[in-house]
Design a protein around this motif. Structure first.
Motif, PDB file in Angstrom:
ATOM      1  N   GLU A 268       2.377   1.621  -3.383  1.00 50.54           N
ATOM      2  CA  GLU A 268       1.370   2.013  -4.366  1.00 50.54           C
ATOM      3  C   GLU A 268       1.032   3.491  -4.245  1.00 50.54           C
ATOM      4  O   GLU A 268       0.750   4.167  -5.227  1.00 50.54           O
ATOM      5  N   GLN A 269       1.050   3.999  -3.012  1.00 51.85           N
ATOM      6  CA  GLN A 269       0.711   5.401  -2.794  1.00 51.85           C
ATOM      7  C   GLN A 269       1.879   6.332  -3.112  1.00 51.85           C
ATOM      8  O   GLN A 269       1.737   7.551  -3.015  1.00 51.85           O
TER       9      GLN A 269
ATOM     10  N   ARG B 230       4.435   6.816  -1.380  1.00 52.04           N
ATOM     11  CA  ARG B 230       4.899   7.503  -0.160  1.00 52.04           C
ATOM     12  C   ARG B 230       6.405   7.357   0.019  1.00 52.04           C
ATOM     13  O   ARG B 230       7.009   6.398  -0.441  1.00 52.04           O
TER      14      ARG B 230
ATOM     15  N   THR C  70       0.841  -1.205   0.000  1.00 52.76           N
ATOM     16  CA  THR C  70       0.000   0.000   0.000  1.00 52.76           C
ATOM     17  C   THR C  70       0.874   1.252   0.000  1.00 52.76           C
ATOM     18  O   THR C  70       0.642   2.190  -0.763  1.00 52.76           O
TER      19      THR C  70
END
Ligand SMILES: Nc1nc2c(ncn2[C@@H]2O[C@H](COP(=O)(O)OP(=O)(O)OP(=O)(O)O)[C@@H](O)[C@H]2O)c(=O)[nH]1
Ligand SMILES: [Mg+2]
Lengths: 129, 317
Positions: free
Chosen positions: B27-28, B30, B24
């Motif tokens: 994917e973001q 970050r 996640t």
């Protein structure tokens, strides 16, 4: 980006309602994982965990929610998925709503719910990164 | 899940929840996701990454499911990444590949994740690269990556795979489309799925003649296999073909070259990140609007501005 798992646990014969919800959430800009019919509670929670969704939207028409939802919520707790928002839709009699909420379901949406209300509820509860 | 170090430890132990959260972050886009990918990169490099591409509906997800069952029966751990397009209108997506993978994904030796393409240029292949690093470091032996079609971003993703499998189905429309889209050039293994239907041999022949046209004496001759993903027919042969290509890469020393290229790619990404950071900071600085105006009228070169940004960065350290 808000990620949602739309899941159909149990033996319901069709998933029209679940698909309507999935499309509405997609059209609201969310990413929706859809897993199809006849899911066991174990499959539902394994998918929610693997897909790291923010929201688990359960659709149950068969009347089996009194057995399915407690098991799902038990698995959610076992896996420490504390930040998961669980919603329940389908045919849930009035008297069953409170017990579902007590199990940790955030909100129950009855048949004929405006999908915009579901979108608004999710947006109000999930913090977007 | 607290910080990226906890997540990294969990991933190295192969814990599903840590893997899921790490993906996640990546994917973001970050920063802790980038850090995570860098930290895990030295632990990666053992898995065979297998790309699976082909037109919508040819049976890629069903094939991933059947192939996963086959690989599991050989005692191999399998990571799966399925990429579906985001809606260009809402930015949302319906990710439905998991529907066809229900038989295989509950297994503790399997991890499956759906990604939306999110329409950002370059961002998808970067997120995929990071995700593959995570799955590789988590100890999966084979990583299967499903993508639709042969758009630019799909081709980029396939470049991250050791072995690319092109899936077709009988029916004239499909093969012509695939040939036009240049999809044949990227495949090392060809699969004609839905071999229970008419026209399989015709499709096999047209692929064979296209391949013959492409190269006379290729170092690797792509095999063409027939499968029925729905009942698992042909999976043993498919697993063998994929293993043969892996062996070919190993024998020819191509694996080291691949890994070297990926490591260079990691450095390039870090370089681009520094550039992004410098530009981001410069934008909120006082000189930025002067510079932009001067570059626009030709009194200053763009490259000169870039050099100035680097120089300022050094002075601060
Ligand atoms: N007859 C036949 N049908 C198959 C076979 N494999 C898959 N199918 C069917 O083909 C349809 C599409 O299968 P998927 O696995 O979803 O195809 P896909 O390529 O992943 O599709 P997208 O992800 O939408 O691009 C489904 O209805 C499958 O049941 C096969 O070997 N034979
Ligand atoms: Mg698919």
């Amino acid at each position: 980006m808000i990620r949602v798992l739309v899941a159909k646990p149990g033996l319901d014969g069709h998933d029209r309602g679940a698909k309507v919800i999935a499309r509405a959430l997609r059209d609201a800009g969310m990413e929706v994982v859809y897993t199809g019919l006849h899911q066991t509670p174990e499959q539902v929670v394994d998918a929610a965990l693997s897909e790291d969704v923010d929201v688990l939207a359960l659709s149950i028409l068969s009347g089996a929610h009194p057995t399915l939802v407690p098991r799902i919520m038990e698995l959610v707790k076992e896996n420490h998925m504390d930040d998961l928002l669980v919603l329940l839709g389908g045919i849930i009699p009035e008297d069953d709503v409170d017990p579902m909420i007590n199990l940790g379901v955030a909100k129950v949406f009855g048949p004929g719910t405006d999908t915009n209300d579901i979108v608004a509820f999710i947006r109000g509860r999930v913090e977007v990164v | 899940m607290k910080d990226w170090d906890d997540i990294a430890q969990g991933i190295l132990k192969g814990q599903k929840r840590a893997i899921a959260r790490g993906l996640t972050w990546i994917e973001q886009g970050r920063n802790d996701g980038k850090q995570l990918a860098q930290k895990l990169f030295p632990h990666a490099g053992n898995a065979q990454v297998i790309g699976i591409t082909g037109a919508p509906g040819v049976g890629k997800s069903t094939l991933v499911n059947a192939l996963t069952l086959q690989l599991r029966s050989q005692g191999l751990r399998v990571g799966i990444l399925a990429v579906d397009p985001s809606s260009p209108f809402s930015g949302g997506a319906i990710l439905g590949d998991r529907i066809r993978m229900q038989d295989s994904v509950m297994d503790a030796g399997v991890y499956m994740r759906s990604f939306a393409s999110r329409g950002h240029l370059g961002g998808l292949s970067r997120a995929t690269f990071g995700a593959l690093t995570v799955l590789d470091a988590a100890g999966f032996d084979k990583i299967l990556v499903e993508t639709v079609g042969a758009g630019q971003s799909e081709v980029e993703i396939m470049q991250l795979a050791h072995t690319t499998m092109v899936v077709l189905a009988p029916g004239m429309g499909d093969d012509i489309q695939a040939i036009k889209a240049g999809i044949l050039e990227i495949g090392q293994v060809f699969v004609v799925n839905k071999a229970d239907r008419d026209g399989v041999d015709h499709t096999v022949r047209s692929i064979r003649s296209m391949l013959a046209l492409a190269s006379e004496h290729p170092a690797w001759m792509p095999p063409i296999l027939k499968t029925v993903a729905e009942d698992g027919r042909g999976m043993k042969e498919l697993a063998d073909a994929l293993e043969n290509h892996w062996q070919h890469l190993t024998d020819k020393g191509l694996l080291e070259r691949f890994r070297w290229g990926q490591t260079e790619h990691l450095i390039e990404q870090a370089m681009a990140d520094i550039g992004d950071r410098l530009v981001g900071r410069a934008r909120s600085g006082q000189e930025w609007s002067h510079w932009v105006a001067e570059v626009g009228t030709g009194t200053r070169e763009a490259e000169h501005v870039a050099e100035e940004l680097w120089r300022q960065e050094w002075r601060e350290d």
